[in-house]
Write an enzyme that holds these catalytic residues in place. Structure first.
Site, PDB file in Angstrom:
ATOM      1  N   ASP A   1     -56.276   1.390 -15.488  1.00 17.78           N
ATOM      2  CA  ASP A   1     -57.586   1.759 -15.864  1.00 17.78           C
ATOM      3  C   ASP A   1     -57.554   2.597 -17.198  1.00 17.78           C
ATOM      4  O   ASP A   1     -58.444   2.330 -17.931  1.00 17.78           O
ATOM      5  CB  ASP A   1     -58.331   2.525 -14.620  1.00 17.78           C
ATOM      6  CG  ASP A   1     -57.333   3.518 -14.056  1.00 17.78           C
ATOM      7  OD1 ASP A   1     -56.067   3.880 -14.721  1.00 17.78           O
ATOM      8  OD2 ASP A   1     -57.335   4.059 -12.884  1.00 17.78           O
TER       9      ASP A   1
ATOM     10  N   ASP B   1     -55.191  -8.802  -1.587  1.00 17.52           N
ATOM     11  CA  ASP B   1     -54.093  -9.002  -1.876  1.00 17.52           C
ATOM     12  C   ASP B   1     -53.172  -8.497  -0.393  1.00 17.52           C
ATOM     13  O   ASP B   1     -51.779  -8.319  -0.460  1.00 17.52           O
ATOM     14  CB  ASP B   1     -53.304  -8.027  -2.741  1.00 17.52           C
ATOM     15  CG  ASP B   1     -53.653  -8.584  -4.136  1.00 17.52           C
ATOM     16  OD1 ASP B   1     -53.814  -9.802  -4.383  1.00 17.52           O
ATOM     17  OD2 ASP B   1     -53.221  -8.001  -5.312  1.00 17.52           O
TER      18      ASP B   1
END
Length: 527
Positions: free
Chosen positions: A284, A131
């Site tokens: 997460d 990214d």
């Protein structure tokens, strides 16, 4: 004579001071004392809750160690081996995802370590999810990927048009590629993580032989823990998290929060749980909770070490801690009712997730540290009518501190520094926790990538290292103001001799000022 001359020279100042003193006395008894007493009761209650949680985890981890309840004895595990008939097809297809963002200092390490994993080359796909916004870094990463591809490694370089969803968005997009359909498991390594070659051989068998297991998590180790005092303090906190908190969750309820890296997921479990979501900064943990509510179990391997890098500048550490404190609180707000209504997990598991995992560790643990030790206790210096019992002031904090040291015995002599540093950081964690709970402020869902400095590449011996003088990019006013407040409280306590907290207040004030001036990365402790 001096009093007369002072009064005659500054009559307005003397009169204003007397008026302020009279106003304080009028408000003190009916308002300040009851409010402060209530604050003491609330803080003592939270301290007891935190104390019980720490003792509970100590008992569990001691029992686990004494009974030898290793994951290999509790779950079926058989080593991977070649099959004469099946050949490499006996090994499942594994996807390795490496999300990165302008990781100029460490991209070679993570890619190289992933490409060096011991696994048949035709049964593994390495996916670099870049990214980066810097075109020069993108070019470097592509060159590194082509280098390994020329060596026969099945490596894919993937970019997106935007950074929507940040890391969660990159991982989600990565799973949409057609070649991922062949894979049964996905492994995630952040850009500064270096797994050992046997990582897959240690983890995948648990998933193969235990169909109810969705995640196998390895333990982080830190290559730059000795860089300065701040990294040593981080090591102490994170070692406790891995050695105690993660093991307790894994050993009792088969649940713990995925650490975002150095773990292997069953792709079917990820899909069943709804995939990666970017509604908080802890994607997460979000996935972990949702998968657990579907009945999936997790395994933590404390002996499976994966090298990583700690933030070595205060700016990077502060951003990381904001994300780690704000995200869980915000996730708790969004998921508490979903957890309560869930029918696939037991009542005790719900209680553990809501009370122990979220409320005590992610909320109470942050808030009580700052409110009690940095606001309420100093305030009682001015209100001697409010007394704090010794068990809440000395005994409980001492036991909690000692229990936190079990993960890093080599740093036991730095325990006092750890306490002071944790109290300073509790200022940011409390602010972030309240921001997440209330969804207040513009930084609730802000994702700032933790800066890596490439310390993992250093090969100089410890003796050859020189302390780095890192002065903050700017003054940290919140820490400085808190330090001034604590110093003033200490001076008042010393002058009036009411509670005798002045030594603690002076030490804590110094800690806040050191951080406030940006000197936290200057000192290098000796082991």
């Amino acid at each position: 004579m001096d009093r007369v001359s002072t009064a005659s020279m500054f009559p307005g100042v003397i009169q204003a001071r007397e008026q302020m003193w009279m106003a304080w006395q009028q408000v003190k008894a009916p308002v300040i004392v009851p409010l402060l007493q209530l604050a003491v009761y609330i803080c003592l209650t939270m301290s007891v809750m935190l104390f019980v949680e720490k003792v509970y985890m100590a008992v569990v981890i001691t029992t686990v160690r004494l009974l030898g309840r290793r994951p290999e004895t509790r779950y079926k595990w058989e080593p991977m081996g070649d099959d004469a008939e099946l050949g490499t097809s006996a090994y499942p297809m594994v996807l390795i995802q490496i999300p990165m963002y302008n990781e100029k200092e460490v991209y070679q390490l993570s890619i190289g370590a992933a490409c060096g994993l011991s696994w048949p080359s035709d049964r593994i796909i390495i996916q670099v999810l870049d990214d980066s916004t810097d075109d020069s870094i993108k070019e470097l990463v592509q060159i590194e990927c082509r280098k390994w591809a020329n060596k026969g490694v099945n490596i894919k370089y993937a970019i997106r048009d935007d950074r929507v969803g940040y890391k969660a968005g990159a991982l989600r997009q990565g799973l949409k590629h057609s070649y991922v359909k062949e894979c049964e498991y996905v492994v995630i390594f952040d850009a500064d993580f270096q797994p050992e070659p046997n990582f897959l051989l240690r983890t995948i068998p648990f998933l193969i032989h235990n169909p109810k297991v969705a995640l196998v998590q390895g333990r982080w180790t830190f290559v730059n823990a000795d860089e300065n005092m701040m990294t040593r303090m981080q090591e102490m906190s994170l070692d406790y998290h891995f050695f105690v908190e993660q093991q307790v969750g894994s050993s009792t309820y088969g649940f713990f929060g995925f650490n975002g890296t150095a773990g292997v997921w069953r792709i079917s479990a990820v899909n069943e749980a709804g995939g990666w979501k970017d509604r908080t900064t802890v994607e997460d943990m979000d996935l972990s909770v949702r998968a657990s509510l579907k009945g999936w179990k997790y395994i933590f391997l404390k002996d499976l070490e994966v090298k990583s890098e700690l933030p070595s500048t205060f700016k990077a550490f502060r951003h990381q801690q904001h994300r780690w404190a704000c995200g869980p609180a915000n996730l708790f707000r969004k998921m508490v009712m979903e957890i309560c209504k869930n029918k696939k997990v037991t009542l005790w598991t719900k209680i553990y997730v809501i009370y122990s995992f979220f409320f005590i560790r992610k909320i109470v643990g942050h808030i009580v540290t700052f409110i009690f030790y940095c606001i309420v206790i100093p305030m009682t210096v001015f209100v001697p009518e409010v007394q704090i019992p010794k068990w809440g002031l000395v005994y409980i904090p001492s036991v909690i501190t000692l229990l936190n040291s079990v993960g890093t015995p080599r740093s036991f002599h730095l325990l006092m520094f750890w306490v002071l540093f944790e109290n300073v950081m509790s200022l940011h964690r409390t602010k972030a926790t309240l921001s997440g709970l209330l969804e207040a402020g513009g930084r609730v869902n802000e994702w700032v990538v933790t800066e890596k400095l490439g310390d993992i590449m250093k090969t100089k011996s410890k003796a050859a290292r020189k302390p780095r003088l890192r002065i903050g990019d700017r003054l940290h006013l919140m820490e400085l103001c808190t330090g001034v407040y604590l110093f003033f409280c200490g001076c008042y306590d010393l002058a009036h001799g009411k509670n005798h907290y002045y030594i603690y207040l002076y030490l804590q004030a110094i800690a806040f000022v050191i951080v406030g001036f940006g000197y936290v990365g200057t000192f290098v402790p000796q082991s």
